[in-house]
Design a protein around this motif. Structure first.
Motif: not given
Length: 373
Positions: A217-222, A247-252, A262-265
């Motif tokens: 879930g929550y995997n949307v185009p971006h 997930y991508g933003q906090v990872s940055e 993004l690879n390992d949420p």
């Protein structure tokens, strides 16, 4: 002048100075009031505060256990069939303390185009111990031909400011507000629950319906934060971090690399320290056009615009609800918003602070009068 006259005048001058110092000291002592008129408050706002307040000064392990006595993996929670942590105290006081220590080493500079619509910002991450600077996000839209017409507004976020600005009481109140929101996001309580409905914050580490399943879930185009096929970005951790772009933003911000999470949420629900860091990141980081939760919980830090005033947005706890989940819970009466405030009211009482930023009991108990962003 005779010696006797000089001596007498000298003694008079000494006596006057002594009396002056006595009365000055007496007046100074009478004017020493603690924040919120709380005699237990050991500090004054402003420069007298140390640059860093250890979390142990704001809340003790015993108080933490009182707030979250049925949290995931604790002895009280282990008998519940829905316990997701086994015997691991996932949301332990130690993990929370370590998360604060680690994220305090990070500072970011957000360069935002000052436009009325959202333009993805350029983000520079600074590792404070080494001084290393790295641009972790530089989206093409930021330097688009049209976008360059807008001036750049720079925002610096030092994550060591979490519960560490304002007076000692301001810091404790912010902590109560943070805890109240993460308690509501992860609560397992019900009306007749042992210990009471509001003792069950931090009970879940993953969103119900996803834990222990292969649901995606929550995997949307971006464009900037593309999700990995087959990976689920459902709610995890204290703030229930959701969607691949978050997930991508906090990872940055945390790792300097968007692909780590993004690879390992699933790492967020496997590591209690990391889970807390994602919640602190969300609390401290403004998301256009919203201010951060941190800003609206510190007196005089955030100034509402005319539009904010028109839409009922004021500094204080109710505004944190609008920031976190206003589209669902604000603009009218809502049970979850009321539940957040009940958590806040309880936690503020345990920590010995008022709910209102001005030292009073906050009459704005929910965000029903706030129009969502």
């Amino acid at each position: 002048m005779r010696r006797e006259e000089r001596t007498a005048k000298g003694l008079s001058l000494i006596l006057m100075l002594a009396l002056g110092l006595f009365f000055f000291g007496a007046c100074s002592d009478s004017e020493k009031i603690t924040d919120d008129n709380n005699p237990e408050d050991p500090s004054n706002p402003g420069e007298d505060n140390p640059p860093q307040t250890p979390i142990t000064d704001l809340i003790s392990p015993e108080e933490y256990n009182d707030l979250f006595s049925y949290r995931c993996g604790t002895e009280n929670a282990q008998s519940e069939a829905t316990n997701q942590c086994g015997e691991e105290d996932f949301y332990s006081y130690t993990n929370f303390q370590k998360a604060i220590d680690e994220i305090s080493n990070i500072k970011v500079i957000i360069e935002q185009r000052d436009a009325e619509y959202y333009i993805p910002p350029r983000i520079t991450r600074i590792d404070k111990p080494t001084g290393e600077e790295k641009i972790v996000s530089d989206p093409p839209e930021f330097n688009g031909e049209w976008e360059q017409n807008f001036p750049i507004k720079e925002i610096t976020i030092d994550y060591s400011s979490f519960c560490n600005e304002g007076s000692f009481i301001d810091r404790k109140r912010e902590l109560a507000a943070f805890f109240a929101n993460i308690a509501q996001e992860t609560t397992g309580g019900w009306e007749t629950a042992p210990g009471g409905k509001f003792a069950w914050g931090l009970f879940y580490k993953e969103e119900l319906g996803y834990f222990g399943t292969d649901h995606v879930g929550y995997n949307v185009p971006h464009e900037n934060y593309p999700g990995v096929p087959g990976k689920s970005y459902h709610g995890r951790g204290p703030i229930q971090l959701s969607y691949n772009y978050n997930y991508g933003q906090v990872s940055e911000y945390l790792f300097g690399d968007k692909y780590v999470l993004l690879n390992d949420p699933e790492d967020v629900s496997a590591n209690g320290v990391l889970a807390f860091k994602t919640a602190i990141w969300f609390w401290m980081t403004p998301q256009f056009p919203k201010p951060s939760c941190h800003e609206v919980m510190i007196p005089d830090m955030w100034t509402p615009s005319p539009e904010d005033i028109e839409k009922g947005r004021e500094a204080g706890f109710a505004h944190t609800i609008a920031i976190i989940n206003g589209g669902v819970e604000c603009g009218g009466p809502h049970e979850k918003a009321q539940s957040r405030f009940h958590h806040y009211d309880k936690f503020a009482e345990i920590l010995g602070v008022s709910t209102g930023l001005d030292g009073s009991d906050d009459p704005n108990t929910d965000c029903s009068q706030i129009q969502p962003y």
